[in-house]
Design an enzyme around this catalytic site. Structure first.
Site, mmCIF file in Angstrom:
data_model
loop_
_atom_site.group_PDB
_atom_site.id
_atom_site.type_symbol
_atom_site.label_atom_id
_atom_site.label_comp_id
_atom_site.label_asym_id
_atom_site.label_seq_id
_atom_site.Cartn_x
_atom_site.Cartn_y
_atom_site.Cartn_z
ATOM 1 N N GLY A 36 0.840 -1.202 0.000
ATOM 2 C CA GLY A 36 0.000 0.000 0.000
ATOM 3 C C GLY A 36 0.876 1.252 0.000
ATOM 4 N N HIS A 37 1.901 1.260 0.877
ATOM 5 C CA HIS A 37 2.813 2.412 0.905
ATOM 6 C C HIS A 37 3.584 2.529 -0.416
ATOM 7 C CE1 HIS A 37 2.631 1.427 5.355
ATOM 8 N NE2 HIS A 37 2.279 2.690 5.348
ATOM 9 N N ASP A 150 -7.179 5.232 5.161
ATOM 10 C CA ASP A 150 -7.506 5.990 6.375
ATOM 11 C C ASP A 150 -8.343 7.199 5.963
ATOM 12 O OD1 ASP A 150 -6.101 4.419 8.380
ATOM 13 O OD2 ASP A 150 -4.309 5.010 7.285
ATOM 14 N N GLN A 153 -8.693 10.223 8.247
ATOM 15 C CA GLN A 153 -7.424 10.966 8.264
ATOM 16 C C GLN A 153 -7.346 11.870 7.025
ATOM 17 O OE1 GLN A 153 -3.466 9.386 9.561
ATOM 18 N NE2 GLN A 153 -3.189 9.026 7.391
ATOM 19 N N SER A 186 -0.310 -2.151 8.071
ATOM 20 C CA SER A 186 0.822 -2.665 8.851
ATOM 21 C C SER A 186 0.311 -3.512 10.013
ATOM 22 C CB SER A 186 1.655 -1.506 9.395
ATOM 23 O OG SER A 186 2.024 -0.665 8.331
HETATM 24 O O1 PAF Z 1 -1.211 7.198 8.127
HETATM 25 C C1 PAF Z 1 -0.176 7.175 8.839
HETATM 26 O O2 PAF Z 1 0.696 6.325 8.693
HETATM 27 C C2 PAF Z 1 0.009 8.242 9.907
HETATM 28 O O3 PAF Z 1 -1.194 8.554 10.515
HETATM 29 C C3 PAF Z 1 0.703 9.497 9.388
HETATM 30 C C4 PAF Z 1 -0.102 10.214 8.333
HETATM 31 C C5 PAF Z 1 2.074 9.118 8.808
HETATM 32 C C6 PAF Z 1 0.942 10.483 10.531
HETATM 33 O O4 PAF Z 1 1.712 9.918 11.533
#
Ligand code: PAF
Length: 287
Positions: A36-37, A150, A153, A186
């Site tokens: 995903g990253h 997320d 977020q 993760s």
């Molecule tokens: O999504 C994440 O991994 C975290 O919430 C972030 C955006 C890196 C902030 O610590």
């Protein structure tokens, strides 16, 4: 690829890239990088000249009984993964660099952060908004790439950029899933084999919600009930929530609009919390 540890070094590097007319993208992460990253970094790579991946496990976004100490930190392999995916710089500050003695200024979102994850994890989004603002100030990006996984977020970061007049473009990348639909996270590594098998109910519940909406179901309550029913089939330890919300405000909806409603859920298997979400669309009527 360079690894930078201090804010001063990072700001200097960003200034020099900007001065040379190069476009910078940042991908904020807490490490434990997975596919995903990698998809976020690759996306940043196609849209910018310089890609900065940040790796920082942010203590301010973890509650007192959460997994801060056991959060995975495979730093060397993370750096290798970030480089292979196309990062030019890894910015990996220490907690003391980010929150030195005397630190006292936090960023608080008062609306999008209030329900769901915000209610389940008091202080979480205060920590997220604060670190994201600090990472933006350190890396000085033109573009920031976040994952749709997320979703709340994303709503908080969108509001942060808008409300604080940050000159940063936000790109939201689609969720990357395992073949059986489980969204990559993760935290999936914490699941036992049995929990992992049962966790497929998240994807089942969301795709069922999507099917119902496409078939014309307008009642968010009916969709929510159906999601709970499917989630329970997986015998989770707890369903924190399943709801249909407006993706910008994260206010729960009663009626599913034609487009732009988001089905969200958070479920616990053992001590592992899994989050997922999916957009719902009513099928347009053929007039
Ligand atoms: O999504 C994440 O991994 C975290 O919430 C972030 C955006 C890196 C902030 O610590």
């Amino acid at each position: 690829m360079r690894t930078l540890r201090t804010i001063a070094e990072m700001q200097l590097a960003a200034e020099s890239e900007r001065g040379a007319g190069r476009r910078l993208a940042v991908v904020p992460t807490m490490g434990a990088l997975h596919r995903g990253h990698v998809s976020l970094i690759e996306r940043a790579r196609t849209a910018a000249d310089v890609v900065v991946t940040t790796i920082f496990v942010n203590p301010a976004q973890f509650g007192p009984n959460e997994d801060l100490t056991r959060y995975p930190r495979p730093f060397d392999s993370d750096v290798a993964v970030a480089g292979a995916a196309g990062s030019d710089i890894v910015f990996a500050p220490s907690p003391e660099e980010i929150y030195p003695e005397g630190f006292q200024t936090f960023v608080v979102n008062e609306r999008a952060a209030s329900g769901f994850e915000g209610a389940e994890r008091p202080g979480h989004f205060r920590g997220v908004a604060t670190i994201v603002a600090k990472l933006f100030l350190a890396t000085k990006p033109h573009l920031a790439v976040f994952g749709q996984k997320d979703a709340q977020q994303v709503a908080v970061v969108k509001a942060l950029i808008r409300d604080l007049n940050m000159d940063i473009e936000l790109d939201v990348a689609p969720i990357v899933r395992e073949p059986d639909g489980l969204a990559l996270s993760s935290r999936n590594a914490y699941l036992s084999a049995d929990e992992r098998a049962r966790s497929v109910v998240l994807y089942k519940a969301l795709t069922d919600a999507q099917r119902r909406a496409a078939a014309g179901e307008r009642s968010a309550t009916a969709i929510r009930r159906a999601m709970y029913g499917i989630l329970k089939e997986g015998r989770p330890d707890r369903i924190d929530y399943a709801a249909v919300v407006d993706p910008g405000s994260f206010v729960e909806l009663e009626d599913v609009p034609l487009t732009g409603a988001l089905a969200i859920l958070a479920v616990r298997f053992g001590s592992t919390r899994l989050l997922d979400n999916m957009y719902l669309e009513q099928r347009k009527s053929e007039a």
